[in-house]
Write an enzyme that holds these catalytic residues in place. Structure first.
Site, PDB file in Angstrom:
ATOM      1  N   GLU A   1      21.977  45.262  47.482  1.00 46.98           N
ATOM      2  CA  GLU A   1      21.907  46.545  46.789  1.00 46.98           C
ATOM      3  C   GLU A   1      21.319  46.375  45.397  1.00 46.98           C
ATOM      4  OE1 GLU A   1      25.496  48.886  49.006  1.00 46.98           O
ATOM      5  OE2 GLU A   1      25.964  47.936  47.114  1.00 46.98           O
TER       6      GLU A   1
ATOM      7  N   CYS B   1      19.830  47.338  37.764  1.00 50.09           N
ATOM      8  CA  CYS B   1      20.808  46.282  38.026  1.00 50.09           C
ATOM      9  C   CYS B   1      20.395  45.601  39.331  1.00 50.09           C
ATOM     10  CB  CYS B   1      22.181  46.935  38.130  1.00 50.09           C
ATOM     11  SG  CYS B   1      23.486  45.784  38.521  1.00 50.09           S
TER      12      CYS B   1
ATOM     13  N   CYS C   1      28.377  36.008  47.456  1.00 50.63           N
ATOM     14  CA  CYS C   1      28.549  35.171  46.264  1.00 50.63           C
ATOM     15  C   CYS C   1      29.559  34.077  46.577  1.00 50.63           C
ATOM     16  CB  CYS C   1      29.042  36.028  45.100  1.00 50.63           C
ATOM     17  SG  CYS C   1      29.209  35.127  43.552  1.00 50.63           S
TER      18      CYS C   1
ATOM     19  N   CYS D   1      35.532  35.773  42.911  1.00 49.93           N
ATOM     20  CA  CYS D   1      36.467  36.419  41.978  1.00 49.93           C
ATOM     21  C   CYS D   1      37.366  37.393  42.749  1.00 49.93           C
ATOM     22  CB  CYS D   1      35.701  37.167  40.892  1.00 49.93           C
ATOM     23  SG  CYS D   1      34.605  36.086  39.957  1.00 49.93           S
TER      24      CYS D   1
ATOM     25  N   CYS E   1      36.446  41.283  42.870  1.00 45.67           N
ATOM     26  CA  CYS E   1      35.057  41.702  43.117  1.00 45.67           C
ATOM     27  C   CYS E   1      34.770  41.930  44.597  1.00 45.67           C
ATOM     28  CB  CYS E   1      34.113  40.646  42.552  1.00 45.67           C
ATOM     29  SG  CYS E   1      32.379  40.963  42.931  1.00 45.67           S
TER      30      CYS E   1
ATOM     31  N   CYS F   1      29.909  48.565  38.630  1.00 50.94           N
ATOM     32  CA  CYS F   1      30.152  47.128  38.631  1.00 50.94           C
ATOM     33  C   CYS F   1      31.167  46.721  39.675  1.00 50.94           C
ATOM     34  CB  CYS F   1      30.754  46.702  37.303  1.00 50.94           C
ATOM     35  SG  CYS F   1      29.683  46.943  35.945  1.00 50.94           S
TER      36      CYS F   1
END
Ligand code: SAH
Ligand code: SF4
Length: 362
Positions: free
Chosen positions: A91, A117, A124, A128, A131, A348
């Site tokens: 995205e 962005c 990833c 975290c 996230c 975010c």
């Protein structure tokens, strides 16, 4: 990369193209077609000889992202879902910020400011706990061309003139410093004055704090801005939020930041994700202040954006403002990040590579 597949033309710096394509001035023309006129085929490169266009067609690809979804937020932000050639999806978000500007006669006019962005990985590795991207684990690194194409695609799709200023934040899916080669190359391609000419000081690389890579990035001297996702002021809490802190603790990050070359007029940005009853207290603000003592820094407080995959909660506005006030009162530059695109889960930490229903936050 699949060996049979042709490379993407967006993977090359202008200098590299000048080596590959003769005469070398053709590289500049190709750059102009790609990054000023946003063409989607080599046939459109009208000032190139027919034979060269045929050669380019044979050797390189140009359409490397397929848009499979586009959602517009009430605030004007647009979230794109792109499919890569291997079928993975990422995205990218176009954020529109209103900026006060003045006409020559002194009257006020408003012009939109564009920030894009971009994603640099599918998923990833960092994991975290707050996230959404982390939930899919790590799937693949993007190539420099795939990173570059996100901006090119969005500029074309929104008729953004080549001369209009655009800011880039590497804050989409993935950890930029875990894909440093492609990320640094994309940054150079963005900055090329014969291409998109997006100056390095308009580019911000955000990292979860891979200290050794921060030092490496600094040594590359790209001139980009650095943003550190700090989110906690003591190692115990940071380890809970970001397991990577076991490998790279807070001190190692601060030490690496101290070595990072910062543009005279710039500061290192420390992002602090504020989570209700986890890190939103004034004692944390106090510790943050002393941690950043002596560093040319600014703090960006981020409201935790809730999503289906987490128990964490968005902080109260009152606590957020008190946190900010404490820092500013003590001389630290501190802003609160506007949550753009909340209604389309473009804010975010709400980006992921598929369209699970649980990623809705409203
Ligand atoms: N991997 C890089 C860049 C991508 S994440 C990094 O972590 O810095 C971009 C920012 O979004 C980071 O500061 C990240 O901590 C933040 N973020 C992640 N999940 C979030 C959430 N649920 N709400 C608000 N911000 C979040
Ligand atoms: Fe990766 Fe950044 Fe998400 Fe952490 S916040 S899992 S580093 S994308």
């Amino acid at each position: 990369m699949n060996m049979e597949k042709k490379p993407a033309i967006q993977d090359y710096t202008r200098e590299e193209l000048a080596q590959l394509i003769k005469p070398a001035f053709r590289a500049k023309q190709i750059y102009s077609w790609l990054y000023h006129k946003y063409v989607t085929s080599f046939d459109e490169m009208k000032n190139l000889p027919h034979s060269l266009r045929e050669e380019l067609k044979e050797k390189y690809r140009i359409e490397i992202l397929k848009m499979i979804k586009k959602e517009k937020s009430r605030d004007g932000s647009i979230k794109y879902l792109f499919e890569l050639e291997d079928g993975n999806t990422v995205e990218t978000v176009l954020l529109l910020m209103k900026k006060k500007e003045f006409n020559e006669d002194g009257s006020v006019k408003h012009q939109e400011r564009y920030t894009v962005c971009i994603s640099c990985q599918v998923g990833c590795k960092v994991g975290c706990s707050f996230c959404l991207t982390a939930k899919s684990g790590f799937i693949a690194n993007l190539t420099a061309g795939e990173i570059v194409e996100q901006i090119r695609y969005i500029k074309r799709d929104n008729n953004i003139d080549a001369n209009r200023r655009v800011n880039i934040v590497y804050m989409g899916m993935g950890e930029p410093l875990d894909n440093l080669n492609a990320v640094s190359k994309s940054s150079r391609i963005f900055a090329d004055p014969d291409g998109m000419a997006i100056a390095p000081h308009r580019q911000t690389i955000s990292t979860s704090g891979l200290s050794t890579k921060i030092v490496k990035l600094g040594k590359m001297n790209l001139g980009v801005n650095l943003a550190i996702s700090l989110h906690a002021v003591d190692d115990e809490l940071r380890e809970r939020l970001m397991p990577i802190n076991k490998a790279y603790n807070i001190k190692s990050i601060i030490d690496a930041v101290k070595e990072f070359p910062v543009n005279n007029r710039k500061r290192v940005m420390f992002e602090y994700l504020v989570i209700k009853d986890v890190n939103d207290d004034i004692a944390s603000a106090k510790k943050l202040l002393s941690l950043l003592n002596g560093i040319k820094s600014k703090v960006n407080l981020i409201y935790f954006n809730p999503h289906g995959g987490t128990e964490y909660k968005r902080p109260n506005e009152k606590d957020m403002l008190a946190f900010q006030e404490y820092l500013t009162k003590h001389g630290l530059h501190c802003t609160i990040r506007e949550s753009k695109g909340l209604d389309i889960s473009a804010a975010c930490g709400q980006l992921r590579d598929n369209e699970l229903e649980d990623n809705r936050c409203l």
